[in-house]
Design a protein around this motif. Structure first.
Motif, PDB file in Angstrom:
ATOM      1  N   ASP A   8      37.344  16.081  17.474  1.00 23.04           N
ATOM      2  CA  ASP A   8      38.748  15.552  17.844  1.00 23.04           C
ATOM      3  C   ASP A   8      39.474  16.607  16.684  1.00 23.04           C
ATOM      4  N   VAL A   9      40.174  17.376  16.821  1.00 13.05           N
ATOM      5  CA  VAL A   9      40.988  18.412  16.038  1.00 13.05           C
ATOM      6  C   VAL A   9      42.237  17.930  16.301  1.00 13.05           C
ATOM      7  N   ARG A  10      42.956  17.422  15.065  1.00 10.01           N
ATOM      8  CA  ARG A  10      44.252  17.427  14.978  1.00 10.01           C
ATOM      9  C   ARG A  10      45.218  18.029  13.931  1.00 10.01           C
ATOM     10  N   GLY A  11      46.001  18.646  14.685  1.00  8.32           N
ATOM     11  CA  GLY A  11      47.309  19.477  13.596  1.00  8.32           C
ATOM     12  C   GLY A  11      46.647  20.290  12.577  1.00  8.32           C
ATOM     13  N   LEU A  12      45.347  21.059  12.989  1.00  5.24           N
ATOM     14  CA  LEU A  12      44.797  21.883  11.991  1.00  5.24           C
ATOM     15  C   LEU A  12      45.463  23.031  11.551  1.00  5.24           C
ATOM     16  N   THR A  13      45.599  23.155  10.336  1.00  4.87           N
ATOM     17  CA  THR A  13      46.401  24.301   9.561  1.00  4.87           C
ATOM     18  C   THR A  13      45.496  25.011   8.412  1.00  4.87           C
ATOM     19  N   HIS A  14      45.634  26.176   8.609  1.00 10.00           N
ATOM     20  CA  HIS A  14      44.976  26.915   7.534  1.00 10.00           C
ATOM     21  C   HIS A  14      45.528  27.930   6.701  1.00 10.00           C
ATOM     22  N   ALA A  26      47.195  31.321   9.017  1.00 11.37           N
ATOM     23  CA  ALA A  26      46.206  31.888  10.013  1.00 11.37           C
ATOM     24  C   ALA A  26      46.074  30.866  11.080  1.00 11.37           C
ATOM     25  N   VAL A  27      46.189  29.415  10.863  1.00 12.64           N
ATOM     26  CA  VAL A  27      45.905  28.498  11.838  1.00 12.64           C
ATOM     27  C   VAL A  27      47.107  27.505  11.594  1.00 12.64           C
ATOM     28  N   ASP A  28      48.034  27.202  12.611  1.00 20.08           N
ATOM     29  CA  ASP A  28      49.365  26.483  12.504  1.00 20.08           C
ATOM     30  C   ASP A  28      49.241  25.473  13.411  1.00 20.08           C
ATOM     31  N   GLY A  29      49.044  24.349  13.102  1.00 18.11           N
ATOM     32  CA  GLY A  29      48.937  22.921  13.785  1.00 18.11           C
ATOM     33  C   GLY A  29      48.227  22.930  15.087  1.00 18.11           C
ATOM     34  N   VAL A  30      46.996  23.176  15.107  1.00 14.24           N
ATOM     35  CA  VAL A  30      46.229  23.566  16.383  1.00 14.24           C
ATOM     36  C   VAL A  30      45.508  21.946  16.467  1.00 14.24           C
ATOM     37  N   SER A  31      45.816  21.462  17.990  1.00 18.18           N
ATOM     38  CA  SER A  31      44.964  20.229  18.292  1.00 18.18           C
ATOM     39  C   SER A  31      44.283  20.492  19.436  1.00 18.18           C
ATOM     40  N   PHE A  32      42.975  20.085  19.484  1.00 14.64           N
ATOM     41  CA  PHE A  32      42.129  19.855  20.799  1.00 14.64           C
ATOM     42  C   PHE A  32      41.023  18.870  20.771  1.00 14.64           C
ATOM     43  N   GLN A  33      40.553  18.773  21.732  1.00 14.02           N
ATOM     44  CA  GLN A  33      39.426  17.759  21.768  1.00 14.02           C
ATOM     45  C   GLN A  33      38.317  18.295  22.471  1.00 14.02           C
ATOM     46  N   LEU A  34      37.008  17.773  22.306  1.00 16.77           N
ATOM     47  CA  LEU A  34      35.814  18.406  23.002  1.00 16.77           C
ATOM     48  C   LEU A  34      34.802  17.121  23.549  1.00 16.77           C
ATOM     49  N   ARG A  35      34.811  16.967  24.490  1.00 16.30           N
ATOM     50  CA  ARG A  35      34.157  15.713  25.085  1.00 16.30           C
ATOM     51  C   ARG A  35      32.582  16.171  25.164  1.00 16.30           C
ATOM     52  N   SER A  64      44.117  23.493   5.327  1.00 17.07           N
ATOM     53  CA  SER A  64      45.089  23.352   4.327  1.00 17.07           C
ATOM     54  C   SER A  64      45.859  21.939   4.775  1.00 17.07           C
ATOM     55  N   GLY A  65      45.564  21.649   6.314  1.00 17.10           N
ATOM     56  CA  GLY A  65      46.150  20.321   6.558  1.00 17.10           C
ATOM     57  C   GLY A  65      45.621  20.192   7.796  1.00 17.10           C
ATOM     58  N   GLY A  66      45.917  18.913   8.414  1.00 15.39           N
ATOM     59  CA  GLY A  66      45.266  18.284   9.585  1.00 15.39           C
ATOM     60  C   GLY A  66      43.840  17.670   9.251  1.00 15.39           C
ATOM     61  N   PHE A 278      58.763  35.724  21.461  1.00 18.24           N
ATOM     62  CA  PHE A 278      58.164  34.588  21.288  1.00 18.24           C
ATOM     63  C   PHE A 278      58.504  34.031  20.016  1.00 18.24           C
ATOM     64  N   PRO A 279      58.966  32.761  19.995  1.00 22.72           N
ATOM     65  CA  PRO A 279      59.218  32.022  18.786  1.00 22.72           C
ATOM     66  C   PRO A 279      58.063  30.949  18.787  1.00 22.72           C
ATOM     67  N   LEU A 280      57.584  30.776  17.584  1.00 25.85           N
ATOM     68  CA  LEU A 280      56.317  30.074  17.337  1.00 25.85           C
ATOM     69  C   LEU A 280      56.750  28.709  16.765  1.00 25.85           C
ATOM     70  N   GLU A 281      57.867  27.998  17.422  1.00 25.79           N
ATOM     71  CA  GLU A 281      58.011  26.520  17.423  1.00 25.79           C
ATOM     72  C   GLU A 281      58.038  26.180  18.596  1.00 25.79           C
ATOM     73  N   GLY A 282      57.945  24.845  18.406  1.00 21.01           N
ATOM     74  CA  GLY A 282      57.277  23.908  19.831  1.00 21.01           C
ATOM     75  C   GLY A 282      56.479  22.920  19.899  1.00 21.01           C
ATOM     76  N   GLU A 283      56.030  22.472  20.986  1.00 20.71           N
ATOM     77  CA  GLU A 283      54.815  21.565  21.003  1.00 20.71           C
ATOM     78  C   GLU A 283      54.397  21.815  22.341  1.00 20.71           C
ATOM     79  N   LEU A 284      52.915  21.414  22.500  1.00 21.76           N
ATOM     80  CA  LEU A 284      52.154  21.403  23.754  1.00 21.76           C
ATOM     81  C   LEU A 284      52.719  20.293  24.647  1.00 21.76           C
ATOM     82  N   THR A 285      52.940  20.741  25.872  1.00 19.93           N
ATOM     83  CA  THR A 285      53.580  19.486  26.967  1.00 19.93           C
ATOM     84  C   THR A 285      52.738  19.835  28.064  1.00 19.93           C
TER      85      THR A 285
END
Length: 301
Positions: A8-14, A26-35, A64-66, A278-285
């Motif tokens: 479970d990767v939550r808000g990963l930033t580096h 290099a990485v900005d707020g990435v979130s995903f899960q692996l079952r 750096s974060g997440g 392409f503005p890099l602001e927003g959230e996954l919907t």
């Protein structure tokens, strides 16, 4: 396939610092899960942050974060990592793109494959480290006669098979493959991907497969995440992503896949994508069942 979340990767930033005052995100707020038992593909062009995500997941880089949770353990927490170090180092394995640099050139293949078991003090199921190495070699399609060779004596495809055998020797629950076929000939790429598919069916391990070859990802993966400039812009089951791409970058990426038929290839039209639009602001919907797209917020909004 079970619904248990293994990773479970939550808000990963580096960030990679350039000077005392500037850094590359290099990485900005990435979130995903692996079952558990899933093959998850992470795609994007070079420099999109895929490999940095892999290294953060495996604790090669400290994010750096997440947060990164593996079996519910926050692996970014130094105390939690220290307490669970043995389990984390044995049940998670990574295969790198460049087998030449990831294998010790002065060690024989037998010792390379057996090294993780020796370090973790694992009792070889087949009686000896050499017997275990020979078994793993056969499993990845290499003859036991290669056990006493050194990496420089092997071809690129053979070296990559040795790297896979070394990872599988620990019978990992999570296998991370960071562009494992990028430096190989096309025919060898197909062999390695077929091997991955066979091994995943046999072992049932969870697989994070990082690549920029979209055709291979479509063949191998259950779900796919698309990265662009450090952000996850689209995430969906493979068939859904390839037939119904929503994000303009995903459409552009898929339109660039070569078509084997020369006539159709000549008629193929690339989908234009302008980076400045392409503005890099927003959230996954969520736009459909398990289909997520980054919906941008304009910076002047």
């Amino acid at each position: 396939m079970g619904e248990e979340i293994l990773l479970d990767v939550r808000g990963l930033t580096h960030l990679f610092p350039l000077t005392k005052k500037t850094a590359v995100r290099a990485v900005d707020g990435v979130s995903f899960q692996l079952r558990r038992g899933e093959i998850f593909g992470l795609v994007g062009e070079s420099g999109s942050g895929k490999s940095t995500v892999a290294r953060c997941v495996m604790n090669i880089y400290r994010p750096s974060g997440g947060q990164v949770f593996y079996k519910g353990i926050d692996t970014c927490d130094p105390r939690a990592f220290r307490i669970n170090r043995r389990m984390l180092q044995s049940t998670r394995q990574i295969i790198f793109q460049d087998s030449s640099s990831s294998l010790n050139q002065r060690m024989k293949v037998c010792d390379i494959i057996a090294e993780p078991m020796r370090i973790q003090h694992v009792v070889p199921p087949r009686g000896s480290l050499r017997a275990e190495a020979a078994f793993q070699m056969r499993y990845v399609g290499l003859d036991a006669s290669y056990l006493d060779k050194y990496p420089p004596e092997l071809s690129g495809g053979q070296r990559q098979r040795v790297a896979i055998a070394r990872a599988l020797a620990m019978e990992p629950e999570l296998l991370v493959a960071d562009e494992p076929i990028a430096s190989l000939d096309v025919s060898i790429q197909a062999q390695i991907v077929n091997l991955f598919k066979h091994l995943q069916r046999e072992h049932g391990f969870t697989f994070l497969f990082i690549a920029h070859d979209l055709a291979m990802v479509e063949f191998l993966c259950d779900r796919v995440g698309v990265m662009y400039r450090g952000r996850l812009v689209e995430l969906a089951p493979t068939a859904e992503l390839y037939t119904n791409p929503q994000h303009p970058y995903t459409r552009a990426l898929l339109s660039a896949i070569p078509i084997p038929d020369p006539r159709r290839e000549r008629e193929r039209r690339l989908v234009p994508f302008r980076e400045e639009d392409f503005p890099l602001e927003g959230e996954l919907t969520e736009v459909g069942p398990r289909h997520f797209v980054l919906h941008e917020r304009r910076r002047d909004a």
